[in-house]
Structures are given as structure tokens and as C-alpha cells.
Write a protein that holds these residues in place. Structure first.
Motif, PDB file in Angstrom:
ATOM      1  N   PHE A  12       0.863  -1.181   0.000  1.00 29.68           N
ATOM      2  CA  PHE A  12       0.000   0.000   0.000  1.00 29.68           C
ATOM      3  C   PHE A  12       0.898   1.231   0.000  1.00 29.68           C
ATOM      4  O   PHE A  12       1.798   1.353   0.836  1.00 29.68           O
ATOM      5  CB  PHE A  12      -0.891  -0.009   1.254  1.00 29.68           C
ATOM      6  N   THR A  13       0.690   2.133  -0.966  1.00 33.41           N
ATOM      7  CA  THR A  13       1.474   3.358  -1.070  1.00 33.41           C
ATOM      8  C   THR A  13       0.505   4.537  -1.059  1.00 33.41           C
ATOM      9  O   THR A  13      -0.083   4.862  -2.098  1.00 33.41           O
ATOM     10  CB  THR A  13       2.326   3.363  -2.355  1.00 33.41           C
ATOM     11  N   LEU A  43       5.073  -3.785   7.283  1.00 33.63           N
ATOM     12  CA  LEU A  43       6.410  -3.213   7.144  1.00 33.63           C
ATOM     13  C   LEU A  43       6.239  -1.839   6.507  1.00 33.63           C
ATOM     14  O   LEU A  43       5.675  -1.732   5.412  1.00 33.63           O
ATOM     15  CB  LEU A  43       7.298  -4.082   6.257  1.00 33.63           C
ATOM     16  N   ILE A  44       6.692  -0.798   7.192  1.00 28.73           N
ATOM     17  CA  ILE A  44       6.617   0.549   6.632  1.00 28.73           C
ATOM     18  C   ILE A  44       8.022   0.961   6.259  1.00 28.73           C
ATOM     19  O   ILE A  44       8.881   1.113   7.130  1.00 28.73           O
ATOM     20  CB  ILE A  44       5.992   1.546   7.621  1.00 28.73           C
ATOM     21  N   ASN A  45       8.248   1.060   4.951  1.00 28.61           N
ATOM     22  CA  ASN A  45       9.577   1.353   4.421  1.00 28.61           C
ATOM     23  C   ASN A  45      10.611   0.391   5.006  1.00 28.61           C
ATOM     24  O   ASN A  45      11.727   0.772   5.337  1.00 28.61           O
ATOM     25  CB  ASN A  45       9.964   2.813   4.685  1.00 28.61           C
ATOM     26  N   GLY A  46      10.214  -0.878   5.147  1.00 31.82           N
ATOM     27  CA  GLY A  46      11.117  -1.919   5.614  1.00 31.82           C
ATOM     28  C   GLY A  46      11.193  -2.091   7.118  1.00 31.82           C
ATOM     29  O   GLY A  46      11.864  -3.003   7.601  1.00 31.82           O
ATOM     30  N   VAL A  78       3.917   0.550   2.529  1.00 36.13           N
ATOM     31  CA  VAL A  78       3.419  -0.319   3.587  1.00 36.13           C
ATOM     32  C   VAL A  78       3.205  -1.693   2.979  1.00 36.13           C
ATOM     33  O   VAL A  78       2.342  -1.873   2.117  1.00 36.13           O
ATOM     34  CB  VAL A  78       2.098   0.210   4.188  1.00 36.13           C
ATOM     35  N   THR A  79       4.004  -2.652   3.417  1.00 35.23           N
ATOM     36  CA  THR A  79       3.911  -4.015   2.901  1.00 35.23           C
ATOM     37  C   THR A  79       3.310  -4.908   3.966  1.00 35.23           C
ATOM     38  O   THR A  79       3.654  -4.803   5.142  1.00 35.23           O
ATOM     39  CB  THR A  79       5.311  -4.543   2.518  1.00 35.23           C
ATOM     40  N   VAL A  80       2.413  -5.789   3.543  1.00 32.21           N
ATOM     41  CA  VAL A  80       1.851  -6.795   4.434  1.00 32.21           C
ATOM     42  C   VAL A  80       2.625  -8.083   4.175  1.00 32.21           C
ATOM     43  O   VAL A  80       2.730  -8.528   3.032  1.00 32.21           O
ATOM     44  CB  VAL A  80       0.354  -7.026   4.168  1.00 32.21           C
TER      45      VAL A  80
END
Length: 108
Positions: A12-13, A43-46, A78-80
Motif C-alpha cells: 500500500f502506497t 512493514l513501513i519502508n522496511g 506499507v507491505t503486508v
């Protein structure tokens, strides 16, 4: 929201800086019935946020979820992510989903 979520890479960006309510879950079918653990994170920006880890005993399908309210900047990634201690498959079902909503800044 405005094509801000890419299901191909679970990212999600947001296009707008703000406070966001995020929710995600995975339905997981283990290859062999038995005990296993699942872990889900944003994970937000890793960087890891909202870690949830659950164990399943003799379960046919495990569903794990997480949610949080987070301050995000425009173009944050934002990565799930989900990890399992057992081989298996993420199911394309109502148990697997992602949702994001930008909250109104008035009154916060």
C-alpha cells in the motif's frame, strides 16, 4: 483507495500524508495437518510494525490478522507480510484481505 494498494506485492502506497487505519489478514492452508505458527506484520519502508504471531493446533486452516492506526507519509511503502512454520498455501478467500482508510484530521 485510488489504486494505492498493489495486490501483486501486497504493498500500500498512500498518495496523501495522514493518519491511516490499516487492517490485513491471511487465510492459510497448511500442506499437512498439524501444529504450526503464523506471523503477520506491516512493514513501513522496511521497518516492522503491528507484529502478530499465533499458533494453531491440528487446524485445517489458520487465519491471522493485524490492524493498527499509523501516521503515514505520502509515498511510504506499507507491505503486508506473512510467515508460516509450515509449508502451505495462502487462500484467496474472505479470510485473506487488506483494507486502509485515511482518518479525518479534524478532532484528532
Amino acid at each position: 483507495m485510488a489504486n494505492e494498494y498493489n495486490p501483486a506485492n501486497s504493498t500500500f502506497t498512500p498518495q496523501t500524508t495522514g493518519v491511516y487505519s490499516l487492517q490485513a489478514s491471511y487465510a492459510f492452508q497448511p500442506a499437512v495437518i498439524g501444529n504450526f505458527s503464523l506471523e503477520i506484520v506491516f512493514l513501513i519502508n522496511g521497518v516492522t510494525f503491528s507484529l502478530n504471531n499465533e499458533s494453531f493446533v491440528g487446524s485445517l486452516t489458520g487465519i491471522i490478522s493485524t490492524s493498527d492506526i499509523l501516521q503515514l507519509n505520502a509515498e511510504d511503502e506499507v507491505t503486508v507480510a506473512m510467515r508460516s512454520t509450515a509449508a502451505g498455501t495462502i487462500l484467496a478467500s474472505s479470510g485473506t484481505h487488506f483494507a486502509a482508510a485515511r482518518l479525518s484530521s479534524s478532532g484528532i
